[in-house]
Design a protein around this motif. Structure first.
Motif, PDB file in Angstrom:
ATOM      1  N   ILE A  34       0.828  -1.211   0.000  1.00 21.80           N
ATOM      2  CA  ILE A  34       0.000   0.000   0.000  1.00 21.80           C
ATOM      3  C   ILE A  34       0.864   1.264   0.000  1.00 21.80           C
ATOM      4  O   ILE A  34       0.578   2.222  -0.733  1.00 21.80           O
ATOM      5  N   ASP A  35       1.916   1.256   0.814  1.00 20.77           N
ATOM      6  CA  ASP A  35       2.758   2.462   0.873  1.00 20.77           C
ATOM      7  C   ASP A  35       3.409   2.757  -0.471  1.00 20.77           C
ATOM      8  O   ASP A  35       3.479   3.908  -0.903  1.00 20.77           O
ATOM      9  N   ARG A  67      -5.203  -2.302   5.778  1.00 21.71           N
ATOM     10  CA  ARG A  67      -4.751  -1.738   7.062  1.00 21.71           C
ATOM     11  C   ARG A  67      -5.873  -0.884   7.607  1.00 21.71           C
ATOM     12  O   ARG A  67      -6.420  -0.048   6.884  1.00 21.71           O
ATOM     13  N   LEU A  68      -6.194  -1.109   8.844  1.00 18.15           N
ATOM     14  CA  LEU A  68      -7.281  -0.368   9.470  1.00 18.15           C
ATOM     15  C   LEU A  68      -6.759   0.339  10.714  1.00 18.15           C
ATOM     16  O   LEU A  68      -6.027  -0.252  11.506  1.00 18.15           O
ATOM     17  N   THR A  69      -7.123   1.611  10.842  1.00 17.38           N
ATOM     18  CA  THR A  69      -6.882   2.320  12.097  1.00 17.38           C
ATOM     19  C   THR A  69      -8.244   2.687  12.660  1.00 17.38           C
ATOM     20  O   THR A  69      -9.082   3.243  11.940  1.00 17.38           O
ATOM     21  N   MET A  70      -8.457   2.365  13.916  1.00 17.68           N
ATOM     22  CA  MET A  70      -9.738   2.677  14.542  1.00 17.68           C
ATOM     23  C   MET A  70      -9.476   3.533  15.767  1.00 17.68           C
ATOM     24  O   MET A  70      -8.573   3.237  16.567  1.00 17.68           O
ATOM     25  N   GLY A  90      -8.788   2.815  -1.533  1.00 19.97           N
ATOM     26  CA  GLY A  90      -8.377   1.558  -2.151  1.00 19.97           C
ATOM     27  C   GLY A  90      -7.319   1.863  -3.196  1.00 19.97           C
ATOM     28  O   GLY A  90      -7.454   2.832  -3.952  1.00 19.97           O
ATOM     29  N   VAL A  91      -6.265   1.045  -3.218  1.00 23.43           N
ATOM     30  CA  VAL A  91      -5.229   1.259  -4.238  1.00 23.43           C
ATOM     31  C   VAL A  91      -5.110   0.028  -5.117  1.00 23.43           C
ATOM     32  O   VAL A  91      -5.403  -1.084  -4.671  1.00 23.43           O
ATOM     33  N   VAL A  92      -4.689   0.244  -6.343  1.00 19.81           N
ATOM     34  CA  VAL A  92      -4.338  -0.895  -7.194  1.00 19.81           C
ATOM     35  C   VAL A  92      -2.862  -1.208  -6.994  1.00 19.81           C
ATOM     36  O   VAL A  92      -2.070  -0.326  -6.649  1.00 19.81           O
TER      37      VAL A  92
END
Ligand code: MCN
Length: 799
Positions: free
Chosen positions: A146-147, A298-301, A358-360
């Motif tokens: 993702i980065d 990746r989730l940040t809550m 969302g990324v490709v």
């Protein structure tokens, strides 16, 4: 229930644990799987796949392959593009779209993408011919994580896009800033999830036969949705839809993998070129390389809590790695939105925001693996409840109890739009605690700890929105069924639902049997033939128990009404004075009765319907009904929209584990699932669904992981290192049913086919943390391989 009793008045088949209709067929080797249908004339397809994650195709030389004896056809992407179209997008949720072909045309974007295909007289020659195809690649820098995808200087997958973002969505409602400003406690947690995939026993398989003289395609396909596949194929192959017949009988598992057509297009193209039947049956390596992949986010809550632990507000940030393509091939990115809609889970959240990107990337396309975002939501909020409880110094289940939506609050509308129809969440939690005898377990745990053993228990509530849809797409919110009585008085149920192993061939017969008061063996359920059954949408989003069942019930009720009217006329009484019982239309005064066969003969055979069918009634013994979601409402957002799900089944999972702190090995001892899917049609089938689903959930959290290297190569391409659970890994799984019928469906049924993989992962992680609580271990990365567990223990010890 006693299955041997005949259905008499008051005896319902709904609620009975009958055996699955297909079991005898499958267990005696009479399954009708596609790969078994090849005959001597069938050509076998093999697909050459890219060894690179990102590369330009400079040139392909197929001459040596074409010259091989036994090779009937070789096709490159450029050649296929001359007589076919790109794969049409399966959903449109306001995402960036690209053009994808089943065989790459000028560039490959993931390791395993098809670059050429061969049809030969046997599979070995086809495979050998692949080795003779020479492809000249210009290898490009890949985007793997993702980065990398988000970096300003990232290589772009699609040159005409400004960056690699394919989906962006923001939502905010309620007094969030105030919630965080006034909170007694705020908690922030990172909750990532790795990439894994569906590995059905039977991979993707298609047997295509193009009849060139008639311009007609017969496709035998292992699929979850024959009609939708036909619609997509008609666009891709540029054939009239009515000239494509998709036939699908037994399916060796789908789990979302078989909802789209991608590789399945290739045997069609080869058959169109050769005029001969062509079979493609993917290998396990192809399944892992290029089947749909899921999770990988990746989730940040962030949560704001008051002094009593009540949630004041929740902020969520979700970053998903959608792989190559994002949505065209596999509708995958939509699951990020489902996650964002449902992060509040079973709890009351008065202020909420979601931020989704969302990324490709140069990984395999992202798809709809069992859960479709409910897994993201559930794992997020149920891990978060434990992490928050620990920080607040509270028992996690007490924190849950203080925030659960209460039984008298249904229908309960959450801020993002969905309406929870029914349930009793506190009762489910209480059932799960009782199911594992929590008090007794705590004693056992303390004794074990004294002896140096680490036992733990973990809980997770589960919310399983079932029967959803995406507007402007083939994934819609209805189903159609036709019920037809034969002259002999037995019935055909023609349905657009598809049996993929989940058992609708059995349960649909049960629900229809009740409407006519006959035994289910008099209902022959017909599915999986686009020329034979009404246009329907198949098996996904656990929609069968709402859409499929309800359409069948409505069609049966329509026909039953007509049969009562005809019977009453033949017996010269009012329609109100007759009832259907034991395979006959009976006068309620007991004076006369007419076996269904008499009505069947009278209407369908000589002298025909005239004079027998009352005016205003259709003169036939067939009824069709379409059932659509009565609470359908599109949840609007900038990125498009999703429909409100028809039902909201729920549950609570409890898991007991033992962790070996020296080796990091986890043994799962027990799983208890308290579950509510409303009226249960067939308890054995529902339990089987939960058992299978729980095992998939265990696979997700304990071993299954698609590992890519820095160059974007998939490293594990077989079951020797893609670790699915084995029989000894599977514990005793117990189930308790709570029945809170849905007010939205005629029988009160709610779907349930995805609950296991949705609910299990967080419960297992919570259990492992509980086991290791004396060491104060925090878990984050998945799957929980022994190495990761040991690393977490080491990190805790070095604190
Ligand atoms: N059922 C019941 N009573 C209820 C609810 C359901 O008896 N109250 C039964 C149904 O009639 C059906 C089964 O339980 O036989 C699951 O029903 P439902 O939840 O409505 O799901 P669908 O029929 O729409 O099936 C799809 C669902 C999904 S989305 C995936 S993915 C999945 C699943 O089912 N893939 C499966 N279960 C699977 N099971 C097998 N063996 N193989 C798959 O690929």
């Amino acid at each position: 229930a006693d299955e041997s009793r005949p259905a008499t008045d008051g005896d319902k088949w709904v609620g009975r644990s009958t055996e699955r209709v297909q079991d005898t067929r499958l267990l005696t080797g009479q399954g009708r799987y596609v790969a078994d249908l090849a005959d001597a004339d069938t050509l076998h397809a093999a697909i050459l796949r890219s060894p690179h994650a990102h590369a330009r195709i400079r040139r392909i030389d197929t001459s040596a392959a074409r010259a091989m004896p036994g090779v009937a056809q070789v096709l490159t992407g450029a050649e296929a593009a001359e007589f076919s179209h790109p794969l049409p997008p399966t959903i449109d949720i306001g995402m960036r779209m690209n053009k994808s072909h089943a065989i790459a045309v000028d560039k490959v974007r993931y390791h395993g993408e098809p670059v050429a295909a061969v049809a030969a007289i046997d599979p070995y020659i086809a495979e050998d011919a692949l080795a003779k195809i020479v492809v000249d690649y210009e290898v490009l820098e890949p985007v793997v994580d993702i980065d990398q995808a988000l970096a300003d200087d990232a290589p772009r997958l699609y040159e005409d896009w400004p960056d690699n973002r394919c989906l962006e969505y923001q939502f905010s409602d309620g007094p969030l800033d105030q919630a965080f400003a006034e909170a007694a406690h705020t908690v922030v947690a990172e909750i990532p999830h790795h990439r894994y995939t569906a590995v059905p026993m039977e991979g993707r398989v298609a047997l295509a036969h193009y009849w060139s003289s008639e311009g007609r395609l017969t496709l035998r396909l292992s699929t979850q949705n024959p009609h939708q596949c036909r619609t997509l194929l008609a666009q891709t192959l540029d054939l009239p839809e009515a000239r494509i017949e998709v036939i699908c009988k037994d399916v060796g598992g789908g789990f979302g993998l078989k909802l789209q057509v991608d590789g399945e297009v290739i045997p069609c193209l080869l058959s169109m070129r050769t005029g001969r039947p062509v079979l493609w049956a993917e290998t396990r390596e192809e399944n892992l390389l290029s089947g749909i992949h899921a999770r990988d986010y990746r989730l940040t809550m962030e949560g704001a809590f008051d002094n009593d632990g009540r949630i004041l507000g929740l902020r969520t940030h979700l970053l998903g790695n959608c792989g190559c393509d994002g949505t065209n091939r596999a509708a995958g990115a939509g699951q990020l939105l489902v996650g964002a809609f449902y992060f509040p889970g079973n709890y009351k959240v008065p202020a909420y925001s979601a931020d989704v990107v969302g990324v490709v990337s140069n990984k395999a396309p992202y798809g709809a693996y069992r859960g479709y975002g409910k897994d993201i939501a559930n794992h997020g909020i149920e891990r978060f409840m434990n992490i928050a409880a620990r920080q607040l110094g509270m028992d996690a289940n007490e924190l849950r109890r203080r925030n659960l939506v209460q039984p008298d609050e249904f229908p309960y509308e959450i801020l993002t739009g969905p309406i929870y129809d029914s349930g009793d969440y506190p009762e489910l939690l209480a059932m799960a605690e009782a199911g594992v005898d929590l008090a007794a377990f705590r004693k056992r745990q303390a004794e074990a700890r004294a002896a140096g053993r680490y036992l733990g228990v973990g809980f997770a509530m589960m919310l399983e929105p079932a029967g959803g849809a995406v507007p402007n797409s083939i994934f819609n919110a209805y189903e159609t069924a036709t019920v037809r009585m034969m002259p002999q008085g037995d019935f055909l149920l023609l349905t657009g639902m598809q049996d993929i192993g989940q058992g609708v061939e059995t349960t649909l017969a049960q629900v229809v049997a009740d409407e006519f008061s006959v035994t289910p063996d008099r209902i022959n359920v017909v599915f999986g033939d686009t020329h034979g059954v009404p246009y329907g949408l198949g098996a996904w989003s656990s929609r069968g128990a709402s859409f499929g069942v309800s359409a069948a019930v409505e069609a049966a009720r329509k026909l039953a009404r007509r049969m009562r009217a005809i019977g009453a006329r033949m017996m010269e009484c009012d329609t109100d004075a007759v009832t259907l019982r034991d395979g006959a239309v009976q006068r309620t005064d007991g004076v006369a009765s007419l076996a269904f066969q008499n009505i069947g003969n009278a209407v369908s055979l000589w002298p025909g319907p005239h004079g027998i069918v009352p005016e205003g009634e259709e003169p036939n013994l067939e009824a069709t009904a379409t059932w659509t979601n009565p609470v359908v409402r599109w949840v609007p957002n900038d990125a498009g929209s999703l429909s409100i799900y028809a039902t909201h089944p729920s549950g609570c999972f409890a898991v007991i584990v033992e962790v070996d702190a020296d080796t990091g090995a986890i043994r799962v001892d027990r799983v208890y699932a308290a579950h509510d899917c409303g009226t249960v049609i067939n308890p054995t089938i529902v339990n089987g669904q939960l058992h299978g689903g729980c095992v998939q959930g265990l696979g997700a959290v304990l071993g299954e992981e698609l590992c890519y290297d820095e160059q974007g190569h998939l490293l594990n391409k077989g079951f020797w290192d893609y670790l699915i659970p084995q029989a000894p890994d599977v514990p005793n799984i117990e189930i308790g049913h709570l029945v809170c019928p849905s007010p939205n469906t005629p029988l009160g049924t709610k779907g349930m086919g995805e609950g296991g993989p949705v609910g299990i992962p967080a419960a297992v992680m919570n259990a492992v943390e509980d086991a290791l609580s004396p060491l104060d271990v925090h878990l984050s990365e998945l799957p929980l391989s022994p190495e990761r567990v040991l690393a977490a223990i080491d990190a805790a010890r070095s604190q």
